[in-house]
Every structure is written in structure tokens, then in C-alpha cells.
Enzyme design. Structure first.
Site, PDB file in Angstrom:
ATOM      1  CE  LYS A  78       4.021  -2.646  -0.734  1.00  0.00           C
ATOM      2  NZ  LYS A  78       3.824  -2.969   0.693  1.00  0.00           N
ATOM      3  CB  SER A 159      -0.035  -2.339   1.510  1.00  0.00           C
ATOM      4  OG  SER A 159       1.307  -2.593   1.887  1.00  0.00           O
ATOM      5  CB  SER A 183       1.806  -4.733   4.141  1.00  0.00           C
ATOM      6  OG  SER A 183       0.796  -3.815   4.446  1.00  0.00           O
TER       7      SER A 183
END
Lengths: 492, 95, 493
Positions: A78, A159, A183
Site C-alpha cells: 500500500k 482506503s 480500511s
């Protein structure tokens, strides 16, 4: 060799170890998939050279019998994790071109464990969002499509949307995520994969671009529970550079993985049955409850009375912390600098106007407001008290039960654009995920079924502090009994 | 509690975010919507409740007083929009 | 006690002063990072990624800074808070990389305490208690240079993150002198404790000066805050100027604006830092990157045990045990380096304190300080060591040297750095008590000054001094003055 990319992390690790294939073959397979999958917009930076170097090192290590836990496993990272020399933007224009001179603790641990990096994964800007639509790089597209023939591109959740989409589409066998208020779990549920947010403090926050410090936790997203256990083991551990890091040994979660949950007491919180959510969510939840019962667990109805206040509490605390955490993006030392004739303040205002997207600005504004003179007690302090009550609810319930089972999200994946104009509707996505975040508890989403349109739905398991093992084991039990083998058809 | 355009501008100023008239006009109802929703927290009885200080019980560990960092000026300045003579450079501040 | 008043057109005004002293904590590394704190490094060389607030960087508290703050609190007889925590003070400025300063608003590490100051060193009755409101730990900001480039300001983060103690007094001072005495005393204590070097020139100690005026007996007036004043003299001057300015404003029918001001040392004036159109709103909240600071009893005990004898206790001991005058005791204890030097000197004499203390204190204060003053040196780089001083005092005490000879020897010591014993030996500066030799000289002098002898015997007692002087001169100053006195009295009848 394309079938190598269908393998789990465990299978890749074992196959490299026993010589069924080479790590380089695995890496090349995934690199090819990453290239083919560009239309999903999951990766914002591709780093095939990193993945290949790690693969070659793994193949080398095999000849010298020096394999590490993740040797031969390429993963996606990420973009919230600082990666040395590799652009790290947190999905924001503010950090366009930012190349850290340092490596986050979590990514460092993964590389030390032998993993390679396929690239940096798209995400909601500064991890603020539930659909990946707030990214400066544009939305990630879910590999899933509705079976009603409508081809509306779907949100992978957020997210950690890039992580979710990449794992689901076999653009990597596993990826890192971060979870501040859902998330990891909500996007995992949206794309039919597993993801665990460990106990707050398990994974070091050092080198992870901060959103809300008291809530941020890293965790793995992978295709099954075992893979999550393997990755989480590599990611966790005490870090003296993070004052909130837990100084505890990392258990051997994979080794102790067991779907035998006979005698476990599993709580079903009545407050999670809320009005206005699709009937299918309730159905999948009920099926999950039956499966746990079937696995020998005792089902107990419990009450978490402050549940309805969790989301508003979260939307005070997280923006407040974010408004302060994001003050460092001022155009002075790194990242974007806006141009203005207005002296230093003009420069600040231009930088932060141009660098932040609208959702980030909205949250900074809310956070600034709730901390501003005269409102601190009414908002922030009140929220921290309610947060204490929410944590107390869990504490009390965990005297009676070992785990809590809930839906992960109140809906299946929605189409891009469906909710992006209504912030509150978007926030409601995290209604089931946020309470465990506020209490710092380990929580996991595992795929549990499909809705009427053929989209995945997930169930969440919440455990006591430090009891990742219990969560993983129950997750495994659920996974085995759900027999969830659905995967999106490759249209990209 | 509701915010008006002037408050929106004030908050934006505190947060050092430039806002155009259109942005203020868009933010005002959005913020009011969110703040109005947050307002429900006021109904929770928190008598005698201490605000949360640590999410998970943990104690602060302290660092020994040892110099083991610094001396990395090039790294520190590596991503600077403008750096000159070993300093960060910013638009002149008039004191 | 203080009757400092400003005499305005409408009568007398009382001045109310509170000080916020920022003292740089003595530590090797910064408050939350491992970068060095040393003064004078190249720009941005003592900066870690944490100090530069790179994304994802986190603070880790330096235990030594906590220890120093606690010890300081103990030295000020203050409440030590075993539970404290750090808050973020949010504001934007290029020298503040995080966009917030980590400080302590809600739960400071040290609570209320007190400092006793003497307005007159010689007079205990001028003692006054000044209350301490709190001490908290916080990060220093970086430094900006505004004159290096036509359109840029330069930012150096070397100081960014260095630990400061903010020591906040109560508004208990009523005159510039009291404020001066308070700062000097505070500095003295900090140096004793070793928690701050007190070096105001280098900025390791500076004060924000809060001043208001009122008619005696009335409630507090509106105060102004003059920031970053960096010497005792300037603090006093700033108070004086600011108090008079406020009286003037009020007497002209105006109101004092609560604002931040700057002191201009060249003009001796304060001026408004054009109050930013909006008041500061620092949006303090607990720093979520840090946990509460919980101090164990063992830690507190250790802090207490490592506290040195403090100036007040030392002063009393010097008076009571060593028999020093109040003035001498006060002068010798005001600064820790002086007191240390003095005690090394005492120890080196090998004599009991009460026996040598008084003579030693007099010698340090008049002879040594006089010489250091002349040489422009500090006691820390005195050309004469405590051991050498002790030897010199020993030579006086055992009669080897007269006072005059001792002064002579001391001058040579200052010049050459030699030990007094060697000087006496090599230069033959030993005083003589050889009565035969002295008698012989006296006889010669009396013979050469028969008229004066007659006058003396006729009752002109004052001439005794003349004979002493002549005898000492003839003996090249080496005669034991006491012996000379005795022999002269005998010879002159």
C-alpha cells in the site's frame, strides 16, 4: 506458468521451498499480471526489479538452504508505507514525487522475511475514504462485476482499495493494508478476500504515513486466512521507534492455526442489526452464525449499547488527529509547494489547497473545527469519553464471550460515483468496522457469500486484545464452512 | 451548532487551506451536515467517565540519552522544494 | 517588602510581573529523537528524520529530559506529577516542521513550587517567596535566517526538537529588581541541579515577560507578554519600559491591549508584534503518538538522590558551620562553579572547615575574584587551582607568609602558574620570625631616627606605624608583622 498466480502465499512459499517452481517464475507471473491488470488502476508504481531481485535472492537462498518465511513471495505494498527510494505518495498530490530516504518498519520486516515488492498500491488519499475514489491517481476499479449484465465499474472499497483489487485480481498473492476505521476489512469484504487488522500496537506505525495515530494499524490482505496469518507474523513485532508499539512476542499464528472452535463462545451483538441495510447482509450473517454453531461454537446474543455512537465518535477523533498529523504538509521540506504572492501564509494556503483533495480537506476542516477554541470539550473530549464507553462495552462482553461475529460492511460493493457526492453516506460504510477500531481490537473480515448480484459479502470477527489467534482460528472455521471459492472473471 | 460561511473561512485559515467562494459555498452545507450528525454524541451520559488515553493498555517506554541520529543533512534536504546552502528556503518571512 | 511604584499623574501604580522562563534541558540527544543538541553545528546537521517531521516519523521520549525536569521540580520544592502527558500545540511556522509543538498543557510533569529570592544578599529580611505555577517539557523550534537572501528565509532545524523546560512563575513579582533576583536565583538553581546551563547569551535560557499595572489594592490589569528576552538586564529593562508605557496608556484614558511584544535591546523599548488579526488558536489535544508518562517511585527516588546540595542550604551551612558572613556565604553559593571551587579549596587545605573557612572565603572573594576580574577570567578557567590556593592559605596560616607576602606570592602564582611553596622556596619570600635579625634591624632604624624615637616616647603614638613600616621595608616585607610589633613595642618602651 500462469497458474502460479492462482496459488496462495502458503503454496508459493512451499512450492519454492520444495523446488516445484522457482521464485523467479512466480515473480514473472505476477509481473505479467500486474501489466495486464493496469486498467484496474491498482498499482500507482510498479517495481518489477524489486520483485525479481527478491525472487532471485530466494532462488539463491534455496540452493544454500537459507530460505526465509516469505522467500519467493512477491507482494503489493500500500502506498501509505514509506519505501526507501520508491515513490511514496499516500495517494496524494501533496506527496507527488516524494521518495523517502527511509523504509517503514513493516515493509522492512517483510523484505527481511524474503518478500519482494511488485509495486505500490493505490489507495484513498491519506487513507481517507471507503471507495478509493479520493485517490489523486483516480479510483481503483474492482475486478468484480454485477451479474445483472450492468457493467458499471464497482468500487473495491477503501482506503486499501488497490490492495483489495490487486489481491482479488491475482495481481499479487497478498498485500499490505492499513486500517483506521475499516480500511482493511471493508475492501476485503467488497472483493471477496480476507484481511485482518491486528490489535492496536502489533504492527509498528513507524514509516507509515499517519492518518489518525490512535487508530492506524497495518495488516495483511490475502486470499485466505492462512495467508493472512503468514503475512501478519512477518509484519508484526515490537518497534522501539513507535511509542505505542506493543512490547510482546509475536505468536506463531500460522503454526497454531486451527479451525476447531468447539466450545468457543461467539457473541452476536444485537445493536449491529440496524435498519435500512440490505436483507442479504442479515442473511449472510445468519448463515455465518449457523456455520459457527455447526463448528461447535456456542452462540450468545450480546449487547454493545454504545455501538450507534461509534461512527460519530470516530468522525471526531479521526479528523482531529488527522488535522494535526497532516499539518506537516506545508511545502517547506518535501512534497508539493504551491505558488502564491502572499508570503509564507500564502504559500501554505496555496500548497494545501492544491495538494489535498476535497475529502482530505473536508476532514482537516472538521478536525480543525472540533479542536478549535471553545469546542474541545464539547467535541473532542466528549468523543474520547464515549470512546472509553465503547471500549468498556467490548470489555464487558468479552467477559462472556471469546469472539464477536458481525457483518463487515452494511452493503456489497457499490458503483463508482454512487456515494462520492454524499460524504455521510460514504462514512456509513464503516459503521460495523469502526467500533473495533476505536477499541483497538483485532478484527478480521472473511468472505462469507454472494449477494443477489453475485457480489461478495464478508463477515467480521472481533477478538479480545492480543487474541489474533482466536480471530484467525474462527475465521478459518468460517472460511472452511463457507467454502467461498468465487472469484471475479478476468475481463480486464 | 452550525457553521456559517465566515466560520468556514476562519477554519480554513486556521488549517492554512485557501478556499474560493465556490469552495466555501460547497463546504458550508457539507460541514453542517456532518457536524449536525456528530451532534448526537451530546446525548451520551459520560458522567464520571475518563477520556480514553491509551487504546490498549501499554506503558510509555523511554529512550536512553544517546546520540544515534542526525548528521544526515543530504537525506533531510533530499525532497525539499527549495534548499540552499544547507538550509530549507521558504518565501521570506517578515517578522 | 517591595515598594516599587510608578508615580503617574493620577497617583501611584503597582507593577505585576510573571515570568515564563524557557530553559534548555542539558541532554545529549533531543527530547524525542536521537539527534545531538550541541550548540553551533552546521545548518541541518543535527536533524533526524523525526525532527524534520518526515511522513510516518514518530517521537520517542528521552528519559534523561524527564529526569532533568523532575529533578528541577524537586529543587524548586514543587509538586512532581507521577502521571503527566504530552499535548500537541498546533500552529504553522516554517521553523516548526510537524506543524505542532509537542508540549504539556493539561497535565504538566511538575506542578506548584516556590523559589525564595533575596533582594539584598546581606539581608535575610529581604527574602521573598515567588510561586512557581508549573514546569512542563516541550520541544524547541528551529531557527530562521531572514537576511541571507532577498526573497527567501532560510530554515535550520538543528534546534528543532531540543528539550526545553518552561518554568512558569506565578504573578508574584512587583518590581524589576524582584524579577531580576528571581531569574538569577532560578538560573543558580538550574546550574546546581545541572538541568540547564543557564547560558542566556547562547539562548539556552530566555524569558517571556508578563507585565501589567494596577492601582495598589485593585484587581490585576490587562497584561502584555514580551517574548524571548535573553538577559537579566533586558528583562528588567523590558519590565520598566513596559510598566511605564502601560501607565501612560491608562492615564491617557486608553486601555492596555493584551498582546505579544518584542524587546528591542538597542532602544530599550518594547514594541507590539502587530497582533495578528486573529487570536492564536492552538487546538491543543493529547498527542496520540505518545502514551502518558508514568513515573515509578524508584525513578523519583533516583531523581531525589541525585540532587546536589542547593544554594539556600549551602548558604545556611556556610554561615552556620563555617562561620561565614551572610554576604560571603551568599556570594560563594550564588553560582555552583564558585561553590564547587570553594569547597575543593577547603578540602585541599586539609583543615576543618570552621578553622579555615572564614580566611578562605575572604581570600576567594577579595584576592581571587579581584584577580579574575582584572584578568577578565571566569572561575572555571582560573590560573590558580583550588589546591594552589589551599597551599597559599596554608602558608599564611602556619606563619610562613605574612598577608603582604601572600599577596606577592599570589601575584607570582597568577603570572607563572607555579605552586606557592616553590615560589616561596625559590624566591626566598619566607617571612621571618627570627627575633635576632629583627632586633638588629630595629636597632639600626632607631639609631637612624633618634628624633622620631624621642617624639614617640614624648607621646606621639601615631609614629608606631612609621617604625613598623621602616622595619618591614628593611626586612623586604619578610618579617612576621606580629613579631615586629612585639619587638618594636619592647624596644621603643
Amino acid at each position: 506458468m500462469s497458474n502460479l498466480t492462482d496459488l496462495s502465499i502458503a503454496a508459493i512459499r512451499d512450492g519454492v521451498r520444495d523446488g516445484s517452481f522457482t521464485a523467479r517464475e512466480v515473480a514473472e507471473g505476477f509481473i505479467a499480471n500486474v501489466e495486464k491488470g493496469r486498467s484496474l488502476n491498482a498499482y500507482v508504481v510498479e517495481t518489477p526489479e524489486h520483485a525479481l531481485a527478491a525472487a532471485d535472492a530466494a532462488d539463491q537462498a534455496r540452493t544454500s538452504d537459507d530460505l526465509k518465511p516469505l522467500s519467493g513471495v512477491p507482494i503489493g505494498m500500500k502506498d501509505l508505507f514509506a519505501t526507501k527510494g520508491v515513490q511514496t505518495t499516500a495517494g496524494s498530490n501533496m506527496l507527488g514525487g516524494f521518495k523517502p530516504v527511509y523504509e517503514s518498519t513493516v515493509s522492512r520486516k517483510l523484505w527481511d522475511a524474503g518478500a519482494g515488492m511488485l509495486g505500490k498500491l493505490n489507495m484513498d488519499e491519506f487513507a481517507m475514504g471507503s471507495s478509493n475514489e479520493t485517490s489523486a491517481y483516480g479510483p481503483v476499479i474492482s475486478p468484480w462485476r454485477r451479474n445483472d449484465g450492468g457493467n458499471a465499474p464497482l468500487a473495491p472499497g477503501g482506503s486499501s482499495g488497490g490492495s483489495a483489487s490487486a489481491v482479488a485480481a491475482r495481481l499479487c498473492p497478498g498485500a499490505t493494508g492499513t486500517d483506521t476505521g475499516g480500511s482493511i476489512r471493508q475492501p476485503a469484504a467488497f472483493v471477496g478476500i480476507s484481511g485482518i487488522k491486528p490489535t492496536y500496537g502489533r504492527c509498528s506505525r513507524w514509516g507509515v504515513v499517519a492518518f489518525a495515530s490512535s487508530l492506524d494499524q497495518a495488516g495483511p490482505m490475502a486470499r485466505d486466512v492462512r495467508d493472512c496469518a503468514i503475512m501478519l507474523e512477518a509484519m508484526s513485532g515490537f518497534d522501539p521507534k513507535d511509542s505505542t508499539s506493543l512490547d510482546m512476542p509475536v505468536p506463531n499464528w500460522e503454526a497454531a492455526l486451527s479451525s476447531d472452535i468447539r466450545g468457543k463462545r461467539i457473541g452476536i451483538p444485537r445493536e449491529y442489526r440496524i435498519d435500512g441495510i440490505p436483507e442479504e447482509i442479515g442473511r449472510v450473517w445468519d448463515e455465518g452464525i449457523e456455520r459457527m454453531r455447526d463448528a461447535g461454537a456456542e452462540i450468545v446474543e450480546v449487547s454493545l449499547p454504545h455501538t450507534k455512537y461509534a461512527l460519530p465518535t470516530y468522525y471526531i477523533i479521526a479528523p482531529a488527529e488527522a488535522s494535526s498529523n497532516l499539518a506537516r504538509y506545508d511545502g517547506v521540506r518535501y512534497g508539493l509547494r504551491g505558488t502564491s504572492d502572499g508570503g509564507i501564509d500564502g504559500m501554505y494556503q496555496a500548497t494545501r489547497h492544491d495538494g489535498f483533495g476535497s475529502e482530505v480537506k473536508r476532514r482537516i476542516m472538521i478536525g480543525t473545527y472540533v479542536l478549535s477554541a471553545g469546542f474541545y470539550d464539547a467535541y473532542f473530549n466528549q468523543a474520547q469519553k464515549v470512546r472509553a464507553l465503547i471500549a468498556r462495552d467490548f470489555e464487558r462482553v468479552f467477559n462472556e464471550v471469546d469472539l464477536i461475529l458481525t457483518p463487515t460492511a452494511p452493503s456489497a460493493a457499490f458503483a463508482l460515483g454512487d456515494k462520492s457526492s454524499d460524504p455521510l453516506a460514504m462514512y456509513l460504510n464503516d459503521v460495523f468496522a469502526v467500533p473495533a477500531s476505536l477499541a483497538g481490537l483485532p478484527a478480521m473480515s472473511v468472505p462469507a457469500g454472494l449477494d443477489g448480484q453475485g457480489l461478495p459479502l464478508g463477515l467480521q470477527l472481533i477478538g479480545r486484545p492480543f487474541d489474533e489467534q482466536g480471530v484467525l482460528n474462527a475465521g478459518l472455521a468460517l472460511e472452511e464452512r463457507s467454502g467461498f471459492t468465487h472469484r471475479p472473471k478476468a475481463w480486464w | 451548532m452550525s457553521v456559517d460561511a465566515a466560520t468556514v473561512r476562519h477554519i480554513a485559515k486556521l488549517a492554512r487551506i485557501a478556499v474560493s467562494d465556490e469552495e466555501v459555498a460547497a463546504l458550508e452545507p457539507e460541514l453542517n451536515n456532518i457536524l449536525g450528525w456528530i451532534e448526537q454524541l451530546q446525548e451520551v451520559d459520560v458522567t464520571g467517565v475518563q477520556p480514553m488515553t491509551a487504546v490498549i493498555p501499554n506503558t510509555l517506554r523511554m529512550r536512553q540519552d544517546v546520540v544515534n541520529d542526525g548528521g544526515i543533512r543530504d537525506d533531510v534536504l533530499a525532497n525539499a522544494p527549495v534548499a540552499e546552502h544547507g538550509f530549507f528556503a521558504v518565501p521570506k518571512v517578515i517578522e | 517588602m517591595s515598594s516599587y511604584r510608578i508615580h503617574g499623574a493620577t497617583g501611584e501604580w503597582e507593577v505585576v510581573i510573571g515570568l515564563e522562563v524557557h530553559a534548555q534541558v542539558v541532554s545529549n540527544a533531543k527530547l524525542f529523537s536521537g539527534a545531538a543538541t550541541e550548540f553551533g553545528a552546521e545548518p541541518n546537521q543535527q536533524v533526524s528524520l523525526v525532527d524534520a517531521a518526515m511522513p510516518g516519523m514518530l517521537p520517542v521520549l528521552n528519559e534523561e529530559c524527564v529526569r532533568q525536569a523532575v529533578r528541577t521540580g524537586m529543587a524548586l520544592n514543587a509538586q512532581i506529577n507521577a502521571w503527566s502527558r504530552f499535548d500537541r500545540k498546533n500552529y504553522f511556522y516554517p521553523d516548526l516542521p510537524q506543524g505542532y509543538q509537542i508540549s504539556q498543557l493539561y497535565h504538566p510533569i511538575v506542578g506548584e513550587g516556590v523559589i525564595e529570592v533575596l533582594l539584598d544578599d546581606k539581608d535575610e529580611s529581604t527574602a521573598k517567596q515567588i510561586g512557581i505555577e508549573r514546569i512542563h517539557l516541550e520541544q524547541d523550534a528551529g531557527k530562521m535566517l531572514h537576511d541571507q537572501h532577498p526573497s527567501y528565509s532560510y530554515v535550520d532545524l538543528n534546534r528543532s526538537g531540543v528539550a526545553l523546560m518552561e518554568i512558569v512563575s506565578k504573578p508574584d513579582m512587583r518590581s524589576p529588581e524582584e524579577a531580576g533576583a528571581y531569574v538569577r536565583k532560578l538560573r543558580s538553581i538550574l546550574r546546581y541541579v545541572g538541568s540547564c546551563d543557564g547560558n542566556m547569551e547562547q539562548g539556552s535560557m530566555r524569558a517571556d515577560v508578563n507585565v501589567s499595572v494596577r492601582k495598589p489594592g485593585q484587581p490585576f490589569g490587562t497584561r502584555t507578554e514580551t517574548k524571548n528576552v535573553n538577559s537579566v538586564r533586558f528583562i528588567m529593562a523590558a519590565i520598566e519600559y513596559e510598566a511605564n508605557r502601560q501607565v501612560e496608556v491608562l492615564e491617557e484614558g486608553g486601555t492596555v491591549v493584551q498582546e505579544t511584544r518584542l524587546f528591542d535591546p538597542d532602544k530599550g523599548e518594547t514594541r507590539s508584534l502587530r497582533s495578528k488579526e486573529e487570536a492564536h488558536d492552538y487546538r491543543y489535544f493529547p498527542d496520540p503518538d505518545l502514551l502518558p508518562v508514568e513515573l515509578s517511585d524508584a525513578f523519583l527516588d533516583e531523581c531525589r538522590e541525585t540532587l546536589p546540595e542547593l544554594p539556600d542550604a549551602k548558604r545556611h551551612r556556610y554561615e552556620q558551620e563555617l562561620g561565614l558572613s551572610a554576604y560571603n556565604a551568599s556570594v560563594l553559593t550564588a553560582d555552583v562553579t564558585t561553590a564547587r571551587w570553594f569547597e575543593e579549596l577547603l578540602a585541599a587545605t586539609g583543615k576543618a572547615g570552621p578553622e579555615i573557612g572564614k580566611a578562605a572565603s575572604n581570600w576567594v572573594i577579595s584576592d581571587l575574584f579581584g584577580a579574575l576580574n582584572r584578568l577578565g577570567r571566569d572561575i572555571t578557567d582560573s590560573p590558580v587551582s583550588p589546591k594552589q590556593g589551599a597551599d597559599l592559605l596554608g602558608l599564611v596560616a602556619d606563619g610562613t607568609l605574612s598577608g603582604t607576602l601572600a599577596k606577592q606570592v599570589f601575584e607570582i602564582m597568577l603570572e607563572t602558574g607555579q605552586d606557592p611553596g616553590r615560589i616561596v622556596e625559590e624566591r626566598g619570600l619566607k617571612q621571618t620570625s627570627d627575633t635576632g635579625a629583627i632586633d638588629k634591624v630595629i636597632a639600626e632604624i632607631m639609631a637612624a631616627n633618634e628624633d622620631k624615637v624621642a617624639e614617640y616616647r614624648g607621646g606621639k603614638d601615631k609614629l608606631f606605624g612609621f617604625f613598623v613600616g621602616q622595619t618591614m621595608k628593611a626586612m623586604a616585607g619578610k618579617a612576621n608583622p606580629q613579631v615586629v610589633n612585639e619587638l618594636l613595642k619592647k624596644a621603643l618602651g
